[in-house]
Scaffold this active site. Sequence first.
Site, short mmCIF file in Angstrom:
data_model
loop_
_atom_site.label_atom_id
_atom_site.label_comp_id
_atom_site.label_asym_id
_atom_site.label_seq_id
_atom_site.Cartn_x
_atom_site.Cartn_y
_atom_site.Cartn_z
N ASP A 45 72.40 88.84 52.86
CA ASP A 45 73.51 88.59 53.76
C ASP A 45 74.12 89.96 54.07
OD1 ASP A 45 75.61 87.38 55.21
OD2 ASP A 45 76.87 87.30 53.42
N GLU B 212 69.88 87.02 57.15
CA GLU B 212 70.75 86.26 58.05
C GLU B 212 70.91 87.04 59.35
OE1 GLU B 212 74.71 83.67 57.57
OE2 GLU B 212 74.98 85.78 57.05
N ASP C 98 79.63 86.35 49.74
CA ASP C 98 78.49 87.17 50.19
C ASP C 98 77.27 86.91 49.31
OD1 ASP C 98 79.94 89.04 52.22
OD2 ASP C 98 81.16 89.12 50.42
#
Length: 178
Positions: A7, A67, A140
């Site tokens: 991420d 992502e 996160d």
Amino acid sequence: MRILGVDPGTIVTGYSVVDYDKNELTRVISGIIKIPSTKDQAPRLQKIYNELDKLIKQFKPDEFALETAFYGKNVQSTLKIGYARGVSMLVATHNNLPMKEYSPREIKKSVVGNGGASKEQVQYMVKKLLAVSNTKMKFDESDAMAVAICHAFKTNTFSKKSKNWKEFIKENPGRVID
């Protein structure tokens, strides 16, 4: 198969290494890379590259999942996330890892069943799916775990397509949460 899920962010980057074998998911390691708060972008990006490179060399993932950027109202934030994504892609490429990208909506739908799920809902499901009891996990980190789980669910080798829910449950008892 071992998956490194990322991420990306220029303040905090989440990471997770997840194994999956015979429809079983196992968390190997997860955490965050705290980026130094300098005005210059280059040292921040170098930190992301170096830390992800260390993780790849230590845990030897087979695949890399990332992502995609979330396009909000702040263009500068979107650009900065793009820098972190670019560095993440570069480290995967330098280590010859196959890479796949997933949108936040796709990740949420894959893990929670709802593309509009909250971060709390994603974190709850990630903890359940990977049997993680850490109560002070940052979003996160759980987002990176969700990226890796999404990749596992999306690969053809994870499980064959079922015709209906009854058949799915019968073929995948380990993926059903009580």
